[in-house]
Design an enzyme around this catalytic site. Structure first.
Site, mmCIF file in Angstrom:
data_model
loop_
_atom_site.group_PDB
_atom_site.id
_atom_site.type_symbol
_atom_site.label_atom_id
_atom_site.label_comp_id
_atom_site.label_asym_id
_atom_site.label_seq_id
_atom_site.Cartn_x
_atom_site.Cartn_y
_atom_site.Cartn_z
ATOM 1 N N TYR A 472 0.841 -1.204 0.000
ATOM 2 C CA TYR A 472 0.000 0.000 0.000
ATOM 3 C C TYR A 472 0.876 1.254 0.000
ATOM 4 O O TYR A 472 0.982 1.947 -0.975
ATOM 5 C CB TYR A 472 -0.971 -0.012 1.178
ATOM 6 C CG TYR A 472 -2.002 1.089 1.076
ATOM 7 C CD1 TYR A 472 -3.088 0.940 0.220
ATOM 8 C CD2 TYR A 472 -1.887 2.270 1.798
ATOM 9 C CE1 TYR A 472 -4.031 1.960 0.094
ATOM 10 C CE2 TYR A 472 -2.829 3.284 1.682
ATOM 11 C CZ TYR A 472 -3.897 3.135 0.833
ATOM 12 O OH TYR A 472 -4.825 4.132 0.702
ATOM 13 N N SER A 552 -6.354 0.796 -4.588
ATOM 14 C CA SER A 552 -6.469 2.231 -4.348
ATOM 15 C C SER A 552 -5.083 2.879 -4.487
ATOM 16 O O SER A 552 -4.485 2.831 -5.566
ATOM 17 C CB SER A 552 -7.086 2.480 -2.970
ATOM 18 O OG SER A 552 -7.489 3.808 -2.829
#
Length: 699
Positions: A472, A552
């Site tokens: 991430y 994302s």
């Protein structure tokens, strides 16, 4: 069904993905002549038209791409076997920790494969009844229950639902005793619900934007008060009408004395205000008047406020201050900053400090004077969360998990410090067969980065293990050990699962976060690439068996790394990614991400830097890119699907090798939250099947 077994024979592949790729024909994606100019630099954007989520041409493109993807995935012989194993493991009863409201005890329960968990309750007679069943909200299970709040008496409630995964939702107000509907609030986004007595509640939203509700920019958040029995059009703006903020939140302290308002223009840093509700007509008092730190109110006792802050404490601390003079110069340390990052909860009359030590939980219990009561003995090495509750609670609850241990729930006695197992999931996965190890590897600039690697005991380090590298690296988000059914199936099939704690995350506090933002964003990609190189050099895997995955901001991570080092990876799996870094700020609440990214409009240096790594602009025609499966949802209004659309179209155009480039677009799905179990299993099936198939593995 028996567990699937892998035959790792690269030279004995029954179906060759590369050979079949020769017959793969992508839809013809129209290119236009759109060109933007940034500081004298022209930037073509030929797929700009895909940003229009309401056009019939975009809808036709989505349908055509999905048809190609569906046909490709349908040829994978072991796709159904993976799906069956996922369904088999997923099919176990899950029950949440209980919580009390009024005369009832509430808890969530899922019998296994229900699309959405059901909220149950028991009264004093012990009889169980359904309170809210989101599975009845829609036929296909894509309308989810986002949150539920009660007033202090527990006789009134409000709950928020999301349709098709959108961030926009609807609040429904009910009598909590009879479940009779009392009203609705439409078009609510990024909101809590804070009841004030039985009068009504506070909530936040934006003005409904012009144009597409799913992609139009939203940048002025407001806090409203809804008075029970009145219409939404009569709701009062409490905060945000005169001062523009992209994110405004409001909540009430447990004693109902103070309304707390946070105001922010980005995903990091906030102003903070309080209003003493015990004094009619009282105005807001400013606690923090800038966006340079992150601060929130934990609790209040009388006029003493308890705050969690990273002001002059990058790893967080707890301070106290009198509400009459709550400014920063009057703060006093209660729980000082340490070398480990602190998060704080309160319950049962105590404060619980959860520290992250190399992404692993350490929990300490304090009283309200700041005295250490005990360090809580946890069931193992992993992630503990919970310990929250009302002041009078005699029993608190927490969950414990790691990469090989399904989440167990424990009851905790705050007086004695004793933990008792409350709920252990009955899942057909043998945790004892697997292990996790934490390593520290060196990134490009010499920074030491931790990574947890999980695999089946007895793993042969021969460079041929299918490996999923997940990351991430942004927005102060910490990746801590947690169990996943999807990962369990991957491990059962001989896979390795590796998670590095990249810069940009919150594992080591604000300095670690800042080291992966704006003009230092490349550090995140370097950390991820170095993790891949570590796994290869230590023979966990090789480039022929290495997949990278992230969602994302993690989708951006995958897109940037596959563009920079395409030869390093066999498979790339970017999900709901931020792929056009020059335009992300122009959609929905994207402008609020500027703390992490900066924007192309800031200055030429920032523009040049963003353009240098932006996945859409970084792809080069003729390059051999990894086999890629892009995933997104047509209702994603957090990171609009246009990012993924433009990236997939550009990658299909640029691909110089024979590896497939596909995009899987889920209908009636958003950024991920609230996705039905059926949708989740179907997507995870396709991700794993695509990955193993393109590694040349047969099951």
């Amino acid at each position: 069904m028996k567990k699937i077994s892998i035959a790792l024979a690269a030279t004995a592949i029954s179906l060759n993905a590369t050979a079949q790729m020769k017959d793969l024909k992508y839809p013809q994606t129209r290119k236009d002549n759109t060109v933007d100019n940034y500081f004298g630099t022209p930037v073509p954007d030929p797929y700009r038209w895909l940003e229009d989520d309401r056009s019939t041409e975009t809808a036709a493109w989505v349908k055509a791409e999905n048809q190609v993807t569906d046909a490709y995935l349908a040829q994978i012989p072991f796709r159904d076997a993976i799906k069956k194993r996922l369904e088999q493991l997923w099919n176990y009863e899950r029950i949440s920790a209980p919580f009390t409201q009024g005369d009832f005890t509430y808890y969530y329960k899922n019998n296994g494969l229900q699309n959405q968990s059901v909220l149950y309750r028991k009264g004093k007679d012990g009889k169980e009844e359904v309170f809210l069943d989101p599975n009845t909200f829609s036929k296909d299970g894509t309308t989810s229950l986002s949150s539920v709040t009660f007033n202090k008496k527990g006789d009134l409630a409000s709950y928020m639902i999301s349709e098709g995964g959108s961030d926009w939702g609807k609040i429904i107000i009910i009598d909590a005793i009879t479940k009779k509907q009392l009203g609705t609030i439409e078009n609510v986004k990024f909101s809590g619900m804070a009841w004030y007595g039985s009068e009504g509640f506070y909530y936040s939203t934006y003005d409904k934007p012009e144009g597409s509700l799913l992609s139009a920019k939203t940048d002025q958040h407001k806090l409203y008060f809804h008075k029970l029995g009145t219409e939404q059009k009569d709701d009062t703006v409490i905060f945000g009408d005169s001062e523009k903020n992209r994110y405004v939140g409001g909540y009430i302290t447990e004693d109902h004395r103070y309304l707390v308002v946070t105001a922010a223009n980005s995903t990091y840093g906030n102003k903070l205000y309080i209003k003493d509700l015990s004094k009619p007509g009282n105005i807001f008092t400013t606690v923090v008047n800038d966006y340079n730190s992150s601060t929130g109110v934990i609790d209040s006792k009388g006029t003493t406020l308890y705050l969690r802050t990273d002001y002059k404490a990058p790893n967080n601390r707890v301070v106290t201050v009198d509400a009459a003079h709550p400014q920063q110069e009057n703060w006093k340390d209660l729980i000082p900053e340490t070398e480990n990052v602190l998060s704080i909860t309160d319950g049962g009359g105590y404060l619980f400090a959860t520290y992250m030590k190399d992404a692993i939980s350490v929990v300490k219990q304090f009283d309200y004077s700041g005295k250490l009561i005990r360090e809580i003995s946890l069931p193992g090495i992993g992630t503990a969360s919970g310990f929250g509750g009302k002041h009078e609670e005699k029993t608190l609850y927490y969950s414990f998990t790691n990469y090989v241990t399904p989440g167990n729930i424990y009851a905790f006695d705050p007086k004695t410090g004793k933990s008792t197992l409350y709920q252990k999931p009955k899942i057909g996965f043998n945790s004892e067969d697997y292990t996790s190890e934490q390593v520290f590897y060196t990134s490009k600039d010499g920074t030491k980065v931790p990574m947890i690697i999980t695999y089946k005991k007895g793993l042969k380090r021969d460079g041929k293990n299918p490996t999923m590298l997940y990351g991430y690296g942004g927005f102060n988000v910490s990746l801590t050990p947690a169990f996943s059914i999807s990962n369990a199936v991957w491990l059962e099939n001989g896979g390795v699962y590796a998670v590095p704690n990249l810069r940009g995350g919150g594992e080591y506090g604000r300095k670690w976060h800042d080291a992966g933002t704006k003009l230092q964003k490349q550090n995140v990609f370097d950390d991820f690439i170095a993790a891949a190189e570590y796994l290869i050099s230590n023979n966990y895997t090789s480039s022929d068996y290495l997949a990278i995955r992230g969602g994302s901001n993690g989708g951006l991570l995958v897109g940037a790394c596959m563009a920079q080092r395409p030869e390093l990876f066999k498979v790339a799996l970017p999900a709901v990614g931020v792929m056009d870094m020059l335009r992300y700020q122009k959609f929905t609440a994207g402008a609020g991400w500027a703390y992490d990214y900066g924007t192309a409009d800031d200055n030429k240096e920032m523009f040049d830097y963003l353009k240098g790594y932006s996945p859409v602009q970084s792809l080069k025609k003729g390059t051999h890119y990894p086999a890629t499966l892009v995933t997104t949802g047509d209702h994603d209004d957090r990171v609009v699907p246009a990012h993924s659309f433009k990236f997939a179209a550009t990658l299909q155009e640029c691909q110089g090798g024979s590896a497939p480039v596909l995009i899987r677009i889920e209908t009636n799905a958003g950024h991920g939250a609230g996705k039905s179990i059926a949708q989740t299993i179907a997507e995870l099936t396709d991700v794993q099947a695509f990955t193993l198939f393109n590694m040349g593995i047969k099951l």
